[in-house]
Design a protein around this motif. Sequence first.
Motif, mmCIF file in Angstrom:
data_model
loop_
_atom_site.group_PDB
_atom_site.id
_atom_site.type_symbol
_atom_site.label_atom_id
_atom_site.label_comp_id
_atom_site.label_asym_id
_atom_site.label_seq_id
_atom_site.Cartn_x
_atom_site.Cartn_y
_atom_site.Cartn_z
ATOM 1 N N LEU A 177 3.245 -2.215 2.316
ATOM 2 C CA LEU A 177 2.925 -3.478 2.620
ATOM 3 C C LEU A 177 1.864 -4.189 2.190
ATOM 4 N N ALA A 178 1.124 -3.107 2.765
ATOM 5 C CA ALA A 178 -0.639 -3.433 2.758
ATOM 6 C C ALA A 178 -1.040 -3.970 1.108
ATOM 7 N N GLU A 179 -0.138 -3.105 0.334
ATOM 8 C CA GLU A 179 -0.428 -2.823 -1.361
ATOM 9 C C GLU A 179 0.182 -3.669 -1.990
ATOM 10 N N VAL A 180 1.440 -4.282 -1.481
ATOM 11 C CA VAL A 180 2.489 -5.407 -1.996
ATOM 12 C C VAL A 180 1.300 -6.689 -1.682
ATOM 13 N N ALA A 181 0.792 -7.070 -0.554
ATOM 14 C CA ALA A 181 0.427 -7.851 0.075
ATOM 15 C C ALA A 181 -1.040 -8.239 -0.797
ATOM 16 N N PRO A 237 -4.705 -0.428 -0.068
ATOM 17 C CA PRO A 237 -4.212 -0.850 -1.632
ATOM 18 C C PRO A 237 -5.210 -1.156 -2.592
ATOM 19 N N ALA A 238 -4.758 -0.083 -4.243
ATOM 20 C CA ALA A 238 -4.938 -0.019 -4.785
ATOM 21 C C ALA A 238 -5.965 -1.296 -5.361
ATOM 22 N N PRO A 239 -7.602 -1.308 -6.130
ATOM 23 C CA PRO A 239 -8.086 -2.380 -5.433
ATOM 24 C C PRO A 239 -7.854 -2.847 -6.729
#
Length: 772
Positions: A502-506, A31-33
Amino acid sequence: MRLKKYTYLTALLFLIASFSFAQKNEYNIIPAPLNLKPSKGIFIFNEATSLQLGKGVSPEVENAFFILKDRLNTAAGLMITANNTARSKNVIICRQNNSLEKKESYILNITPAKIEIEAREPAGFFYAAQTLRQLLPVTIESKDLVSNIKWSVPCCRIEDSPVFSYRGLHLDVCRNFASLDEVKTYIDQIALLKLNIFHWHLTDDQGWRIEIRKYPKLTEMGAFRDRTMKGHHNDYPRQWDNTRTGGYYTQEEIKEVIAYAAERFVTIIPEIEMPGHATAALASYPEYSCSGGPFEVEGRWGVFNDVFCTREETFDFLEDVLDEVAGLFPSEYIHIGGDECPKVRWKRCHACQERMKEEGLKDEHELQSYFVRRMEKYLKGKGKKIIGWDEILEGGLAPDATVMSWRGIAGGIAAARQGNDVIMTPSEAMYFDFYQSRLPSQPLAIGGYVPLEKVYAYKAMPDELTEDQYKHILGIQANVWTEYMPTRAQREYMIFPRVAALAEVAWLPEAKKNYKRFSSDIPSLMQRYSYMGLNYSDAFYSIIGNTVPDKETGLKLELSTSAPGMQIRYTVDGTEPTIESPLYTGGIPVSDKEIVVKAISLKDGKIMSPPYNQTFIVNKAAGQQIIFEDAQGNISGQNGGGNLTDCIMGKFPLGRFDWFSYAGSDATVTIVFDKPKTISELIFSSANQNNVYVYSPRNIEFFISEDGGTFRSIGNVKHEQMAAADGKAEVTTSPLTVKKVKMAISMYGVVPKDKIGAGNPSALFVDEIIVR
């Protein structure tokens, strides 16, 4: 001569500019920082690069870098070792920072001379290492030594921290068993994307996958089934694969996986289903059912009536099971299911009815609540909390239970308002067993449509909650139910790269999400997947077709892709498109004549996905306004291009995106033409799949309006006629010029006693309404 010098100078400046552009730093991190400040230059790893732990940093922090060191060793041939001799260059320096808000927060500062990492706890250092891994060239994921690569990361300063403490991915190993190696690879991918929960679904009707030493038959019998249904659950008659299949994990193997996950800062939450989804357990120990059996481990998918009985002996059995589960898993949570529990057996069971009287329970829903509360109390005594699917709200919620909201977001909202913790996992955005592309070449799935961009668009914090209630939303999870994923390759295809969304939304706050930036990072991640040997989906590059109203042609087809910078080429004569086919530049008329549109997506001259292939039928209803009204006065509309009038016939299985579904009172469908149309034929196409309670209407009466106000009937078709014609109802008339047509639908209603699903309300699935 002066002109010549000027030309040389211009060329030199152009080369310098080109070189500078080519060296522009890229930051493909998923995910983006939370915050990233780019800067010029790169840090280069070499044989002399070392890891330095600053004052106060725990020695175990070195272990947080084991994956990064392994990758550099395998792919680059570099050995990164810890060396606490003070250095200011060519070093990764780790410093303790107790002021950081969360245990997973970190600060990463990369300069050409050194890399500095600050974190509060080892998890923060681990996530910083995963960020460095993603900043390295994608070949770092190679399983073999790679030469002629500059192993560098771009300079920047990152301040990073997750918005949610719970960032989960689920895997169902009951419907189709996953090997130990596959489970470990799954955990590797969870860790790469900074997810931190692995929800391991270990028991269900189709298989019991965890060794329970006190009850050996659970795995001797319950872990294997003798047959598995072929095709879709909605297909009828049933077809079977009679191959014996199954498997389970020993307790030693489970301990191995738990340790493997812990090294990667992943917590495993086991799920032991109760009181429903219990057929595999009851096939092993039928005495814990209401009817006594016998049972066999199910080879079908779905929901089954035989559930755990509420006799005292059953609770003793389940408590023994949970004793061993709780002793294995260090997680504070154990998931007990609680979903899809039919009450049929309880209603007919003397012991269950006596239990209700003894406990003062008014109905079987409260009996289920009693069941859940009792299990919660028992596990609380062992220092554990329970998680259950949102059905545990029915009949009253256990006070300390955490609700996993899967049937939309309503359950999560209700639980948060009651003060219970919530994990959001709504099926419409977080079910990876749903289709991810509309291409007919996609492997069979349960239904639905959840493309990458829909996962990314999910907003985990419902607007309906107050600030105080938001604290109960622990996080989000995506679920991987494997009924239609029999192989490892197919499971990977359905998971990757949707898990990245999913990872970025979380990880990110809603305000920081940016799909355009995310979509530009996905190709890099997919290249990593290639080096890892994962069978990821190319749906990101596939063509999406949407029909929209058009004043001139009635309906036109718009083509697009989720991936940026793609080129689309197409044909309309049924031939296969090539890189020389016409370039798509705008909408394609699709309603004036029957055509077959085929299209491909290209990047840099390379075809990126399977062809789009869609047949469009001639239809005067195309692009026209649709009004749907039920007998209770509820009205909804489609302003052309919707699935009732998109010139595309619905495909099976039911539940796909191309069907209009309805369950309720009688209704009407009215088509309002933008100008008078001359018609002679009306066709209403519905599904008639009684095995899943889907029935064509009991009757449809067709009406026309020549003045736009008054209607007259031109015929009707009864259910028996539709059933014999695969759900089609058709009437013809001499040519009439009309402004509106209407279909009055008499719903089939409650399924009669002599039919499958007797007593249940029937559902209606419609597609397409054709006017000629």
